[in-house]
Enzyme design. Structure first.
Site, PDB file in Angstrom:
ATOM      1  N   LYS A 118       0.838  -1.202   0.000  1.00  0.00           N
ATOM      2  CA  LYS A 118       0.000   0.000   0.000  1.00  0.00           C
ATOM      3  C   LYS A 118       0.870   1.247   0.000  1.00  0.00           C
ATOM      4  CE  LYS A 118      -3.386  -0.119   3.102  1.00  0.00           C
ATOM      5  NZ  LYS A 118      -4.287  -0.543   4.225  1.00  0.00           N
ATOM      6  N   HIS A 146      -9.071   0.154  -7.101  1.00  0.00           N
ATOM      7  CA  HIS A 146      -9.786   0.815  -6.006  1.00  0.00           C
ATOM      8  C   HIS A 146      -8.912   1.899  -5.395  1.00  0.00           C
ATOM      9  CE1 HIS A 146      -7.252  -2.423  -4.803  1.00  0.00           C
ATOM     10  NE2 HIS A 146      -7.416  -2.259  -3.513  1.00  0.00           N
ATOM     11  N   PHE A 148       0.836  -7.088  -4.404  1.00  0.00           N
ATOM     12  CA  PHE A 148       0.826  -7.676  -3.062  1.00  0.00           C
ATOM     13  C   PHE A 148      -0.547  -8.300  -2.811  1.00  0.00           C
ATOM     14  CE2 PHE A 148      -1.850  -4.643  -0.765  1.00  0.00           C
ATOM     15  CZ  PHE A 148      -1.874  -3.588  -1.655  1.00  0.00           C
ATOM     16  N   GLU A 150      -8.170  -1.028  15.794  1.00  0.00           N
ATOM     17  CA  GLU A 150      -9.156  -0.982  14.704  1.00  0.00           C
ATOM     18  C   GLU A 150     -10.484  -1.467  15.270  1.00  0.00           C
ATOM     19  OE1 GLU A 150      -8.155  -2.806  11.000  1.00  0.00           O
ATOM     20  OE2 GLU A 150      -6.201  -1.821  10.876  1.00  0.00           O
ATOM     21  N   ASP A 198      -7.954   2.075   4.346  1.00  0.00           N
ATOM     22  CA  ASP A 198      -8.412   0.742   4.688  1.00  0.00           C
ATOM     23  C   ASP A 198      -9.023   0.123   3.441  1.00  0.00           C
ATOM     24  OD1 ASP A 198      -8.118  -0.524   7.265  1.00  0.00           O
ATOM     25  OD2 ASP A 198     -10.175  -1.163   6.902  1.00  0.00           O
ATOM     26  N   TYR A 209      -3.871  -9.975  -2.580  1.00  0.00           N
ATOM     27  CA  TYR A 209      -4.692 -10.804  -3.470  1.00  0.00           C
ATOM     28  C   TYR A 209      -4.452 -10.510  -4.958  1.00  0.00           C
ATOM     29  CZ  TYR A 209      -7.278 -11.774   0.853  1.00  0.00           C
ATOM     30  OH  TYR A 209      -7.629 -12.162   2.133  1.00  0.00           O
ATOM     31  N   ASP A 210      -3.473  -9.676  -5.271  1.00  0.00           N
ATOM     32  CA  ASP A 210      -3.271  -9.273  -6.669  1.00  0.00           C
ATOM     33  C   ASP A 210      -3.157 -10.440  -7.656  1.00  0.00           C
ATOM     34  OD1 ASP A 210      -3.500  -6.587  -6.215  1.00  0.00           O
ATOM     35  OD2 ASP A 210      -1.359  -6.212  -6.086  1.00  0.00           O
TER      36      ASP A 210
HETATM   37  P1  ITT Z   1      -2.563  -1.276   7.390  1.00  0.00           P
HETATM   38  O1  ITT Z   1      -3.910  -1.421   8.085  1.00  0.00           O
HETATM   39  O2  ITT Z   1      -1.404  -1.307   8.330  1.00  0.00           O
HETATM   40  O3  ITT Z   1      -2.545  -0.123   6.438  1.00  0.00           O
HETATM   41  P2  ITT Z   1      -3.256  -3.818   6.203  1.00  0.00           P
HETATM   42  O4  ITT Z   1      -2.581  -4.746   5.265  1.00  0.00           O
HETATM   43  O5  ITT Z   1      -3.752  -4.397   7.510  1.00  0.00           O
HETATM   44  O6  ITT Z   1      -2.318  -2.565   6.466  1.00  0.00           O
HETATM   45  P3  ITT Z   1      -5.933  -3.342   5.405  1.00  0.00           P
HETATM   46  O7  ITT Z   1      -6.535  -3.497   6.744  1.00  0.00           O
HETATM   47  O8  ITT Z   1      -6.430  -2.233   4.534  1.00  0.00           O
HETATM   48  O9  ITT Z   1      -4.384  -3.108   5.433  1.00  0.00           O
HETATM   49  O10 ITT Z   1      -6.006  -4.761   4.740  1.00  0.00           O
HETATM   50  C1  ITT Z   1      -6.424  -4.946   3.511  1.00  0.00           C
HETATM   51  C2  ITT Z   1      -5.910  -6.256   2.986  1.00  0.00           C
HETATM   52  O11 ITT Z   1      -6.620  -6.432   1.765  1.00  0.00           O
HETATM   53  C3  ITT Z   1      -4.430  -6.198   2.642  1.00  0.00           C
HETATM   54  O12 ITT Z   1      -3.628  -6.712   3.669  1.00  0.00           O
HETATM   55  C4  ITT Z   1      -4.387  -7.071   1.386  1.00  0.00           C
HETATM   56  O13 ITT Z   1      -4.282  -8.418   1.743  1.00  0.00           O
HETATM   57  C5  ITT Z   1      -5.742  -6.827   0.766  1.00  0.00           C
HETATM   58  N1  ITT Z   1      -5.647  -5.753  -0.240  1.00  0.00           N
HETATM   59  C6  ITT Z   1      -6.002  -4.451  -0.124  1.00  0.00           C
HETATM   60  N2  ITT Z   1      -5.717  -3.774  -1.239  1.00  0.00           N
HETATM   61  C7  ITT Z   1      -5.170  -4.662  -2.073  1.00  0.00           C
HETATM   62  C8  ITT Z   1      -4.636  -4.580  -3.365  1.00  0.00           C
HETATM   63  O14 ITT Z   1      -4.570  -3.429  -4.027  1.00  0.00           O
HETATM   64  N3  ITT Z   1      -4.148  -5.678  -3.915  1.00  0.00           N
HETATM   65  C9  ITT Z   1      -4.170  -6.852  -3.271  1.00  0.00           C
HETATM   66  N4  ITT Z   1      -4.621  -7.026  -2.035  1.00  0.00           N
HETATM   67  C10 ITT Z   1      -5.126  -5.940  -1.437  1.00  0.00           C
END
Ligand code: ITT
Length: 203
Positions: free
Chosen positions: A18, A186, A156, A47, A81, A158-159
């Site tokens: 991210k 998104h 990263f 959270e 998020d 689920y890509d």
């Molecule tokens: P932070 O809260 O520390 O920012 P996190 O990984 O826990 O990091 P999220 O709660 O937003 O972040 O988790 C979303 C998860 O969804 C993330 O860990 C990925 O596994 C998945 N995800 C989100 N955006 C994605 C993307 O663009 N491509 C692939 N997987 C994605």
């Protein structure tokens, strides 16, 4: 000649993917994007248990603001998020995307979907930027489908199992570079929305 003003943007996240995508978006706009660290560590923030990405993002930005105030620095603060919502699984893994991926991996998701014809899914992102004066919200949704096997190693999370709608050759995000993914994703949409609002605010 005027000096270019570089604006610092601190992103509170433990997710390197991210962070890399936000940097790719904001740096050409004149921001220096840094991970928000205190004493070299990502501060732990609570959270809330909520089905709403927005509730979670608001909780994170409020905690980030409180932590940031103690540092006495000058920067914008950013949180985001996101999650993957699979139609046939009633929106699973959704707000629990990060923990579900840790627990069952991509192969676990593909196993859950092995008999499933309806492969529709969407990524959703809720981003919030605190300018120092106000909160700016950006949301993005990317419709697509879950592939039957992992494809590609870029990105990263689920890509490698998500192919966005409109990608005619059926490539996954895992087979795209950052610029290509951003055009569909998104996150790209959420960030574009924030950019437009910052432009209107003259920031
Ligand atoms: P932070 O809260 O520390 O920012 P996190 O990984 O826990 O990091 P999220 O709660 O937003 O972040 O988790 C979303 C998860 O969804 C993330 O860990 C990925 O596994 C998945 N995800 C989100 N955006 C994605 C993307 O663009 N491509 C692939 N997987 C994605």
């Amino acid at each position: 000649m005027y000096a270019t003003v570089v604006k610092r943007l601190l992103f509170l996240t433990g997710n390197a993917g991210k962070l890399a995508e936000a940097s790719h978006f904001f740096e050409p706009l004149g921001y220096q994007v840094e991970q928000f660290l205190i004493d070299g560590e990502v501060p732990i923030v609570g959270e809330p248990q909520s089905d709403s990405l927005k509730d979670v993002a608001i909780a994170k930005i409020e905690q980030a603001k409180a932590l940031f105030n103690q540092t006495g620095q000058d920067a914008a603060i950013f949180v985001e998020d996101a999650g993957l919502f699979i139609d046939e699984l009633s929106g699973f893994p959704g707000v629990n995307s990060a923990s579900v991926l840790n627990q069952i991996g991509l192969s676990g998701i593909l196993n859950l979907m092995s008999e499933t014809i309806n492969r529709g899914a969407e990524f959703r992102a809720q981003a919030v930027l605190f300018t120092g004066d106000e909160l700016v919200f950006g949301e993005g949704v990317c419709r697509g489908s879950i592939t039957s096997e992992t494809l590609g190693e870029s990105g990263f999370g689920y890509d490698p199992i998500f192919s966005p709608e409109g990608e005619d050759s059926g490539r996954t995000f895992g087979q795209m570079n950052k610029t290509e993914k951003e055009a569909f994703s998104h996150r790209g949409k959420a960030l574009e929305s924030i950019k437009k609002q910052l432009d209107l605010l003259g920031r």
